[in-house]
Design an enzyme around this catalytic site. Structure first.
Site, PDB file in Angstrom:
ATOM      1  N   GLU A 127       0.860  -1.183   0.000  1.00  0.00           N
ATOM      2  CA  GLU A 127       0.000   0.000   0.000  1.00  0.00           C
ATOM      3  C   GLU A 127       0.896   1.233   0.000  1.00  0.00           C
ATOM      4  O   GLU A 127       1.880   1.253   0.743  1.00  0.00           O
ATOM      5  CB  GLU A 127      -0.906   0.028   1.247  1.00  0.00           C
ATOM      6  CG  GLU A 127      -1.894   1.164   1.172  1.00  0.00           C
ATOM      7  CD  GLU A 127      -2.898   1.187   2.344  1.00  0.00           C
ATOM      8  OE1 GLU A 127      -2.754   0.383   3.275  1.00  0.00           O
ATOM      9  OE2 GLU A 127      -3.803   2.013   2.276  1.00  0.00           O
ATOM     10  N   GLU A 270      -2.453  -4.170   6.799  1.00  0.00           N
ATOM     11  CA  GLU A 270      -3.521  -5.161   6.891  1.00  0.00           C
ATOM     12  C   GLU A 270      -3.560  -6.183   5.751  1.00  0.00           C
ATOM     13  O   GLU A 270      -4.638  -6.696   5.433  1.00  0.00           O
ATOM     14  CB  GLU A 270      -4.866  -4.424   6.930  1.00  0.00           C
ATOM     15  CG  GLU A 270      -5.297  -3.751   5.605  1.00  0.00           C
ATOM     16  CD  GLU A 270      -4.944  -2.272   5.497  1.00  0.00           C
ATOM     17  OE1 GLU A 270      -4.016  -1.824   6.199  1.00  0.00           O
ATOM     18  OE2 GLU A 270      -5.576  -1.565   4.697  1.00  0.00           O
ATOM     19  N   GLU A 304      -5.718  -3.343  12.404  1.00  0.00           N
ATOM     20  CA  GLU A 304      -5.357  -4.146  11.222  1.00  0.00           C
ATOM     21  C   GLU A 304      -6.316  -5.322  11.074  1.00  0.00           C
ATOM     22  O   GLU A 304      -6.728  -5.671   9.973  1.00  0.00           O
ATOM     23  CB  GLU A 304      -3.912  -4.652  11.322  1.00  0.00           C
ATOM     24  CG  GLU A 304      -2.864  -3.568  11.534  1.00  0.00           C
ATOM     25  CD  GLU A 304      -2.955  -2.391  10.595  1.00  0.00           C
ATOM     26  OE1 GLU A 304      -3.390  -2.570   9.439  1.00  0.00           O
ATOM     27  OE2 GLU A 304      -2.612  -1.259  11.013  1.00  0.00           O
ATOM     28  N   HIS A 307      -9.630  -4.290   9.591  1.00  0.00           N
ATOM     29  CA  HIS A 307      -9.550  -4.034   8.139  1.00  0.00           C
ATOM     30  C   HIS A 307      -9.972  -5.262   7.329  1.00  0.00           C
ATOM     31  O   HIS A 307     -10.320  -5.129   6.158  1.00  0.00           O
ATOM     32  CB  HIS A 307      -8.119  -3.674   7.743  1.00  0.00           C
ATOM     33  CG  HIS A 307      -7.809  -2.202   7.735  1.00  0.00           C
ATOM     34  ND1 HIS A 307      -8.647  -1.263   7.185  1.00  0.00           N
ATOM     35  CD2 HIS A 307      -6.719  -1.519   8.176  1.00  0.00           C
ATOM     36  CE1 HIS A 307      -8.098  -0.051   7.298  1.00  0.00           C
ATOM     37  NE2 HIS A 307      -6.934  -0.183   7.908  1.00  0.00           N
ATOM     38  N   GLU A 326     -10.068   3.755   6.106  1.00  0.00           N
ATOM     39  CA  GLU A 326      -9.299   4.209   7.271  1.00  0.00           C
ATOM     40  C   GLU A 326     -10.166   4.908   8.318  1.00  0.00           C
ATOM     41  O   GLU A 326     -10.043   4.640   9.511  1.00  0.00           O
ATOM     42  CB  GLU A 326      -8.122   5.087   6.845  1.00  0.00           C
ATOM     43  CG  GLU A 326      -7.089   4.368   5.967  1.00  0.00           C
ATOM     44  CD  GLU A 326      -6.525   3.098   6.596  1.00  0.00           C
ATOM     45  OE1 GLU A 326      -6.737   2.876   7.806  1.00  0.00           O
ATOM     46  OE2 GLU A 326      -5.881   2.307   5.873  1.00  0.00           O
TER      47      GLU A 326
HETATM   48  N1  0A1 Z   1      -3.146   0.807   5.799  1.00  0.00           N
HETATM   49  C1  0A1 Z   1      -2.278   0.773   6.916  1.00  0.00           C
HETATM   50  C2  0A1 Z   1      -1.246   1.803   6.999  1.00  0.00           C
HETATM   51  C3  0A1 Z   1      -0.288   1.995   5.904  1.00  0.00           C
HETATM   52  C4  0A1 Z   1      -0.493   2.994   4.994  1.00  0.00           C
HETATM   53  C5  0A1 Z   1       0.403   3.303   4.016  1.00  0.00           C
HETATM   54  C6  0A1 Z   1       1.530   2.575   3.967  1.00  0.00           C
HETATM   55  O1  0A1 Z   1       2.443   2.900   3.003  1.00  0.00           O
HETATM   56  C7  0A1 Z   1       2.298   4.101   2.321  1.00  0.00           C
HETATM   57  C8  0A1 Z   1       1.766   1.560   4.861  1.00  0.00           C
HETATM   58  C9  0A1 Z   1       0.844   1.260   5.825  1.00  0.00           C
HETATM   59  C10 0A1 Z   1      -3.104   1.008   8.154  1.00  0.00           C
HETATM   60  O2  0A1 Z   1      -4.044   1.779   8.132  1.00  0.00           O
HETATM   61  O3  0A1 Z   1      -2.781   0.449   9.169  1.00  0.00           O
HETATM   62 ZN    ZN Z   2      -5.788   1.386   8.528  1.00  0.00          ZN
END
Ligand code: 0A1
Ligand code: ZN
Length: 880
Positions: A127, A270, A304, A307, A326
């Protein structure tokens, strides 16, 4: 590295993908000098796309292309175009199979996006757009495919090979190599792909779901961390149960895995069935982790895990919808934490973060709506607005609908959109359809940036017994947005009578049985509410529980605040009244002569808090924390940070001096006995003790010093040990400070998570964190420019928490930060862009500071080959 000016991407340009991918078959050959990735995609034209003869365009980044094969025939170089960031195949059939082979170098990947190495293990972060650093692929969340992943590596170095889903095959290969194949039955976007290969120990547990299925829970960590998994595992089981009970969500795969890695840009990720965590957000033991860390870990593990439904089963159509997963998931994890501990304390913590940091973001150059309309680099949009304000927006829906209708809405949302990639609007629609409520105007919360301001005024008509409250809303301009429309705001309130008793809120005269608390719904620019049957002028308790993410302006007198502090039945507003009083007292001292009297009633209020053992001690522990410097800066215009620092410090010292006896008694009263527990009561006890200690050392009290030294040596847990260390570090006892730091390092030098805390306690200290000290920390053998946690714990803590030193009037703090940002921009642009944040707020500060901050930013802007990440942040913050 950037070669041309970064482009802006607009939500309004969204088009459905021209091609869909049904399955992805991956084969990873992992070696020490690189990795070969074979990827076979089953592709077909998207029937919903109007572009019937579109070329196939796959995203890529930093890949070496080895071959392209279409339906079994290898393509010649003229049949495709490798543009570096795109692989284009001009003519493809309706449906076909495409195999792409690429070579990548995980061992040299310092950006920590895609496949990289951390402490000798391979791991991934996809991500938002990291999968394109692994292979060419339509790297967008609305392309969902079933993944099958075969990993091949040396067996001795990498005995554990993991990916998403279930392991379906494993075996030996030549030359001491082995392989494992994983299959994930759920179609997913590539940002949820994960791979791990390493020499890891496995910790197992099981969870029996509501329908009676047994889930295999596995944690994988480096052998030295084997004893630090229990808390995360317990948190996981609690989260799984809670999601069943509160949202009716059952886990879907047979295995759920968590891996801890030391080098990670964010907190955790996640990935379907294989969550990857920053070690600092998952590993804990009583001896090495503070109460705060324990609570953070529980919340992140839950986040996580949650999610899996809010994000994975139902995902985002495009990255403008990021808050769909989010905001909702943060709301869910905060409900969970509230249920696991003290709801009032959790609310106070969330609101503190929101008001200090999200409000600042919303008032700064990077302000954006919860659903942004454009971006340059999506990594810059993992913001407090998307996460925290997004969660507040979901919370307001919960408030407006009530818990039962909200649950009907979430059930409908999950059922209607299971397996789909959708928008924030689809979420709101499900809430509307389930409840029958019209959320048309409410949608503006997703579209308009900026923190609404509510100006509240009141008058009381003694003759009629009518109390009138007028609330006027306005939303400040933000970059690219002016003349905003009024939003739909749930405003919870109560009224207190002269003895502190709650009054019935009678909106019509003659009506009885009215409630003591109401949620008023604001939809117009101005509303006036009349309350009848009010016998004397009441004290209003406004925006209870912080029912909306807004700024409330009302002319509270200090008497009213003191009254609310002790009488408001809403614990949150009791705390808030205390904060407002403290802010008022500190603000009145900023720039005032040294001998200005400090409000005696504040001292008496604090005396009562510290001494009254009948009060809720968890709330007291929060109420004793003075508003932070960051919050005071957020509230001011033309901030003079050293002056704010001096004023706050003067209040702290004055309180400590006046309450010395009470502090010592409080310390003794909360002396721990019995085994270490992480209950709200025990956490409050430790917090109160350590606050008392910190205050005593601030005034260089000898009794305090003796207590701190023995607590540092005798503590059986990190909260108390760190409390003592922090108190000594921030005291004037220079010899003790150095001794304490040295002993602590000797004891914990082999534990990276503790060393990170050791760095940040110094970097954030106005005593031990002057710029020359910071430079020494950067030279320390434990510091590592490749490790984001170390960078955050030194550079981030200095610029974000040691505000008086960072804002040194000579500008040295700014120059230092600019140097570090430029240095990091080449190796890890995501981290570099985050580190710039304190400088981007330059307009907030008095001219002597802002001019120097601006020139530090200009120096970053002029660096050659600036990354897109830093480019966006710096340019937006310098824009007129
Ligand atoms: N989706 C994850 C957090 C996350 C977001 C971006 C990243 O790279 C740009 C890495 C992790 C969460 O909300 O926990
Ligand atoms: Zn998240």
């Amino acid at each position: 590295m950037r070669t041309s000016q970064p482009q802006t991407i607009y939500l309004s340009d969204y088009k459905v993908p021209a091609y869909l991918v049904d399955t992805v078959d991956l084969r990873f050959e992992l070696f020490e000098d690189g990795a070969r990735v074979h990827s076979t995609l089953e592709v077909r034209r998207n029937p919903e796309s109007g572009e019937v003869s579109a070329p196939l365009e796959l995203d890529g980044d930093s890949l070496t292309l080895e071959s392209v094969t279409l339906d079994g025939a290898e393509l010649a170089e003229g049949d495709y175009e490798d543009r570096g960031d795109q692989l284009v195949v001009r003519s493809v059939p309706e449906q076909f199979s495409l195999t792409v082979v690429t070579w990548i170098e995980p061992q040299n990947n310092t950006r920590l996006e895609g496949l990289y190495k951390s402490s000798g293990m391979f791991c991934t972060q996809c991500e938002a757009e990291g999968f394109r650093c692994i292979t060419f692929f339509p790297d967008r969340p609305d392309v969902m495919a079933r993944f099958r992943t075969r990993i091949e590596a040396n067996r001795d170095a990498y005995p554990v090979l993991l990916s998403n889903g279930n392991d379906v095959e494993k075996g030996e290969l030549e030359n001491g190599r082995h392989f494992v194949t994983w299959e994930d039955p759920f179609p997913k976007p590539c940002y949820l792909f994960a791979l791990v290969a390493g020499d890891l120990v496995e910790k197992r547990d099981t969870f029996s779901t509501c329908s009676g299925r047994d889930i295999d829970l596995r944690m994988y960590v480096e052998p030295r961390n084997a004893e630090k998994c229990d808390h995360a595992m317990d948190s996981l089981k609690r989260s799984m149960r809670w999601d069943e009970e509160v949202y009716g969500r059952e886990y879907d795969l047979d295995i759920f895995m968590i891996v801890a890695v030391d080098d990670f840009n964010m907190g955790a990720m996640e990935n379907k069935g294989l969550n990857i965590f920053n070690s600092s957000c998952v590993l804990a033991s009583q001896e090495t982790a503070t109460d705060m860390a324990f609570q953070r870990i529980e919340a992140i593990v839950a986040h996580e895990y949650f999610h899996n439904w809010s994000g994975n089963r139902v995902t985002c159509r495009d990255w403008f919808q990021l808050s769909l997963k989010e905001g909702f998931t943060v709301f869910r994890d905060s409900q969970f934490s509230a249920d696991m501990g003290s709801p009032t304390v959790k609310r106070i913590e969330d609101v503190t973060l929101l008001r200090t940091a999200q409000f600042a973001e919303d008032g700064g150059p990077m302000a954006h709506p919860v659903r942004p309309a454009s971006y340059m680099e999506i990594s810059n949009f993992y913001t407090l607005t998307i996460y925290e304000k997004g969660a507040e927006v979901v919370r307001m829906i919960h408030t407006l609908l009530g818990p039962d209708m909200f649950r009907k809405g979430s059930d409908l949302y999950f059922e209607r959109h299971d397996g789909q990639a959708v928008t924030t609007d689809d979420f709101v629609k499900a809430m509307e359809d389930a409840s029958g409520r019209d959320l048309g105007q409410f949608r503006l919360w997703y579209e308009q940036a900026g923190t609404p301001v509510l100006n509240v005024s009141d008058d009381y008509d003694a003759g009629k017994g009518v109390y009138r409250l007028t609330i006027e809303q306005s939303i400040p301009d933000t970059p690219g947005q002016t003349n905003k429309k009024p939003q739909h705001i749930p405003f919870a309130l109560g009224l207190l009578g002269k003895d502190g008793q709650p009054l019935a809120l009678q909106l019509e005269s003659g009506y009885s049985g009215a409630p003591m608390e109401r949620v008023l719904e604001l939809t117009e620019a101005v509303h006036t509410f009349e309350f009848h049957g009010v016998e004397s002028r009441p004290v209003p308790s406004l925006l209870r529980h912080f029912s909306a993410p807004v700024r409330v302006r009302y002319n509270w007198t200090r008497e009213q605040l003191l009254f609310l502090m002790s009488h408001d039945p809403d614990g949150f507003n009791r705390w808030d009244a205390g904060q407002r009083l403290a802010v008022d007292v500190i603000q009145s001292l900023v720039g005032a002569p040294d001998d200005t009297e400090i409000e005696p009633r504040l001292v008496e209020a604090y005396r009562k808090l510290i001494s009254d053992a009948d009060l809720d001690q968890a709330l007291v522990a929060k109420m004793l924390q003075l508003p932070s410097e960051a919050y005071l800066i957020e509230l001011s215009e033309n901030a003079d940070v050293p002056a704010i620092h001096r004023a706050r410090d003067a209040v702290l010292r004055h309180l400590a001096g006046a309450l010395k006896g009470e502090l010592l008694a409080c310390y003794q009263r909360h002396q721990g006995s019995g085994p270490y527990e992480i209950t709200p009561e025990a956490i409050a006890r430790r917090s109160l003790r350590n606050t008392a200690l910190a205050w005593l050392l601030l005034i260089n009290d000898e009794d305090g010093r003796t207590l701190a030294v023995s607590q540092l040596n005798d503590a059986d847990n990190m909260t108390d040990r760190m409390g003592a260390l922090r108190a000594l570090v921030n005291s004037g006892f220079e010899a003790d400070r150095q001794q304490a730091l040295d002993d602590f390092y000797d004891r914990f030098q082999d534990d990276p998570q503790v060393v990170e805390q050791w760095f940040s306690v110094q970097a954030a200290s106005d005593q031990a964190g002057q710029l020359s000290d910071i430079r020494k920390l950067l030279e320390h053998p434990a510091f590592d420019w490749k490790n984001p946690n170390k960078i955050r714990s030194v550079v981030g803590a200095f610029a974000g928490q040691n505000l008086a030193a960072f804002h040194n009037p000579d500008g040295s703090g700014y120059e230092f930060l600019a140097d570090q940002v430029c240095r990091l921009d080449d190796s890890n642009p995501q981290i570099a862009a985050r580190l710039v944040t304190p400088l981007t707020r330059w307009r907030k500060f008095a001219f002597a500071y802002s001019a120097q901050m601006k020139s530090a930013l200009e120096r970053i802007r002029d660096k050659s080959g600036l990354s897109r990440d830093v480019y966006e942040v710096v340019h937006k913050s310098l824009a007129e």
